[in-house]
Structure formats: structure tokens, C-alpha cells
Enzyme design. Structure first.
Site, mmCIF file in Angstrom:
data_model
loop_
_atom_site.group_PDB
_atom_site.id
_atom_site.type_symbol
_atom_site.label_atom_id
_atom_site.label_comp_id
_atom_site.label_asym_id
_atom_site.label_seq_id
_atom_site.Cartn_x
_atom_site.Cartn_y
_atom_site.Cartn_z
ATOM 1 N N GLY A 192 30.262 -34.433 6.545
ATOM 2 C CA GLY A 192 28.763 -34.580 6.944
ATOM 3 C C GLY A 192 28.150 -33.234 7.236
ATOM 4 O O GLY A 192 27.430 -33.103 8.365
ATOM 5 N N GLY A 193 28.360 -32.112 6.472
ATOM 6 C CA GLY A 193 27.946 -31.015 6.654
ATOM 7 C C GLY A 193 26.435 -30.762 6.251
ATOM 8 O O GLY A 193 25.901 -29.921 6.887
ATOM 9 N N HIS A 216 27.802 -38.381 7.865
ATOM 10 C CA HIS A 216 27.534 -38.343 6.681
ATOM 11 C C HIS A 216 25.973 -38.678 6.298
ATOM 12 O O HIS A 216 25.512 -39.400 7.113
ATOM 13 C CB HIS A 216 28.367 -39.432 5.995
ATOM 14 C CG HIS A 216 29.861 -39.080 5.465
ATOM 15 N ND1 HIS A 216 30.876 -39.859 6.190
ATOM 16 C CD2 HIS A 216 30.510 -37.911 5.156
ATOM 17 C CE1 HIS A 216 31.898 -39.429 6.100
ATOM 18 N NE2 HIS A 216 31.767 -38.276 5.261
ATOM 19 N N PHE A 231 26.848 -32.360 0.461
ATOM 20 C CA PHE A 231 26.318 -33.238 -0.498
ATOM 21 C C PHE A 231 24.974 -33.559 -0.565
ATOM 22 O O PHE A 231 24.054 -33.349 -1.313
ATOM 23 C CB PHE A 231 27.105 -34.294 -1.036
ATOM 24 C CG PHE A 231 26.754 -35.207 -2.093
ATOM 25 C CD1 PHE A 231 26.531 -34.690 -3.297
ATOM 26 C CD2 PHE A 231 26.157 -36.327 -1.984
ATOM 27 C CE1 PHE A 231 25.883 -35.462 -4.360
ATOM 28 C CE2 PHE A 231 25.758 -37.504 -3.076
ATOM 29 C CZ PHE A 231 25.449 -36.654 -4.076
ATOM 30 N N ASP A 233 37.452 -37.341 -3.271
ATOM 31 C CA ASP A 233 37.037 -37.400 -1.946
ATOM 32 C C ASP A 233 36.979 -38.896 -1.345
ATOM 33 O O ASP A 233 36.656 -39.855 -2.022
ATOM 34 C CB ASP A 233 35.537 -36.862 -1.950
ATOM 35 C CG ASP A 233 34.916 -36.824 -0.480
ATOM 36 O OD1 ASP A 233 35.619 -36.594 0.348
ATOM 37 O OD2 ASP A 233 33.766 -36.954 -0.605
HETATM 38 ZN ZN LIG Z 1 33.300 -37.241 4.162
#
Ligand SMILES: [Zn+2]
Length: 287
Positions: A214-215, A185, A237, A81
Site C-alpha cells: 500500500g505504498g 492498498h 502500483f 504478489d
Molecule cells: Zn499488497
């Protein structure tokens, strides 16, 4: 079983669902994510972010991610990532990562295209998928404060332009494209202003799967709208990690006298992260 990004996202596009992509900077998080995916019998993406190099160097955490993906009962993509340098991405590809994200989003457009093309050529010769980013998802991976250049950008300057996205995909031959439509994020301090029409416009012009960064921290309804508009991969995350932290705090608050072993705390964190990942995967995959 270890598979590449194209394989897992093809299924997502056909079913109009999104596949969850979770950063796994320690063993407990790798276990939590794979166990959640196995419980729900869904494919999943585990990710090592270059920014987590200080907590877990690629050479240390990468083999653990690969071994656990190989042993999993569901399809697992092992993804790098936000890789920013070519050497680092090549190390991941040669180690057995099945997918890499090259993040040239801060670079001028032409330079982003040229670098992405070079990464795509190397990756495709190894059967590795490539995600690239166009537009700016605010704040660095892992949260924290935006750099001063970024803070000066207006939302319109950050959002991905649909026609530029179409040209970028045609020029680079990437397998997935991360787009900016208002997410950031880290932890959301205010409700984000999300431009779902922009996702739909890009989706009309671009055939490769679209990715949301940035979910974590978004409302369930917003996830559903983003998926309906064309998002196929959701990077999540921060809130998974916070769920682990919260469970440990609760345990310590309710056991003030106890001597605590660290492995016990790690287990409490793992269980809480697993439940949070299960919840996220359900939101991303249920109709
Ligand atoms: Zn990202």
C-alpha cells in the site's frame, strides 16, 4: 538479469534504501518499470498479483515478465504478489518466477505459519525467495472496499506485533516479511496514520528485509521515514497506473477531433507510467 528477491533486498539492506516493487498486469507496465530501472541503473521488482488474473492470466503474462527480466540491463526480480493458494504459487515457481509472496494474513496465526512453512520448503528447493505477511494491510490488493470483517478491525488489531513477527520469521524461515503499520492498498481518501516506531521495533527483532504494502499515494517524507526505520521493499502500483490514465485523459481532452489508435494511447500511458516509476525509484533510493 533475472535474480531472486533475496539478491535485490540484500543490496537494499546494506545501502539503507528500498527497492520498488511494481505490479505489471500488461506489457506497457512491464516495459515502463524495467525502462525506468535501467535509466536509473537500479534493481527492481516486477510483480503479478493473483487478483490481476482476470486481466492477465499467469500463463500469459508470466513468460513476458520473465523474458523481459532476462533481457534487462539491471537486476530484476520476478515476483508473485499476494498468492493465496499453494498450487498457484507452485505454477509461478516452476515457470521461472524468482520470488513469491504467500499471503496467509487473514488466516489464524498457526495456520499462516504452517502454510508458509510448506511454501518456503518448496520455494527454497527451487532457489525461489518467499515473502509472507503478518498483520493486516487494509483493503484488498488493487484497492476497492474492505470486506465487512476487515472493516470491523481496529488499527491495533491490524498492526503487526513485533514479538509475533520475530517468532513468525523464526518458525517459517521466510526471506522477507510484509508488515502492517497503517498503510492501505489503493487510493488514500484520508492521510494514513503511520506507526514508524513499530517498523523500527520489528526491525530490531527481525533480520529479514521488511516490506511495505500500500505504498503508492504516500508522501515522499513518509517513504523516507519508513526506509530509515527499516523498510527494504516498497509495493507501489495504484498511483503509477493512475499516472498512465491521467496522461491518456489529457491527450484525449487536447485532441477532441482526432481519430485515435489504441496503440498510440497505450504508448502515452506507458511513457507516463515510466516517469512515475522513475520518480518513485528516486525517492526510494536517494539519500
Ligand atoms: Zn499488497
Amino acid at each position: 538479469m533475472r535474480v531472486n528477491l533475496t539478491a535485490v533486498l540484500k543490496k537494499a539492506q546494506l545501502q539503507r534504501i528500498a527497492i520498488g516493487a511494481f505490479n505489471t498486469p500488461n506489457l506497457e507496465s512491464i516495459q515502463a518499470v524495467i525502462q525506468a530501472a535501467e535509466k536509473l541503473n537500479q534493481p527492481v521488482i516486477i510483480m503479478h498479483a493473483q487478483i490481476h488474473e482476470k486481466i492477465a492470466p499467469l500463463e500469459m503474462i508470466g513468460p513476458a515478465m520473465i523474458n523481459m527480466a532476462d533481457a534487462a540491463k539491471v537486476d530484476v526480480c520476478v515476483h508473485l504478489d499476494h498468492g493465496e493458494d499453494r498450487g498457484y504459487l507452485l505454477r509461478a515457481m516452476k515457470m521461472g518466477f524468482t520470488s513469491v509472496m504467500y499471503d496467509g494474513s487473514k488466516l489464524p496465526y498457526e495456520e499462516n505459519v504452517a502454510n508458509t512453512c510448506e511454501i518456503v520448503r518448496a520455494a527454497h528447493s527451487l532457489g525461489v525467495s518467499v515473502e509472507a505477511e503478518l498483520g493486516r494491510v487494509l483493503r484488498p490488493e488493487g484497492g476497492g472496499k474492505p470486506d465487512p470483517d476487515e472493516a470491523a478491525l481496529t488499527p491495533a488489531e491490524c498492526y503487526t506485533d513485533p514479538h509475533t513477527a520475530m517468532a513468525f520469521v523464526a518458525a517459517t524461515n521466510v526471506d522477507a516479511l510484509a508488515i502492517a503499520f497503517g498503510t492501505a492498498h489503493g487510493i488514500y481518501e484520508a492521510k494514513p496514520c503511520l506507526d514508524f516506531n513499530r517498523i523500527a521495533e520489528i526491525h530490531k527483532l527481525v533480520t529479514v528485509p521488511l516490506v511495505m504494502h500500500g505504498g503508492s499515494g504516500m508522501e515522499d517524507d513518509d517513504f523516507k521515514k519508513a526506509i530509515a526505520a527499516g523498510i527494504s521493499k516498497i509495493n507501489y502500483f495504484t498511483y503509477m497506473s493512475l499516472a498512465g490514465g491521467k496522461a491518456v485523459i489529457n491527450f484525449l481532452n487536447t485532441h477532441p477531433q482526432q481519430i485515435v489508435r489504441f496503440d498510440e494511447l497505450a504508448e502515452i500511458g506507458r511513457m507516463a507510467m515510466r516517469l512515475d516509476v522513475e520518480r518513485a525509484i528516486r525517492v526510494f533510493t536517494e539519500e
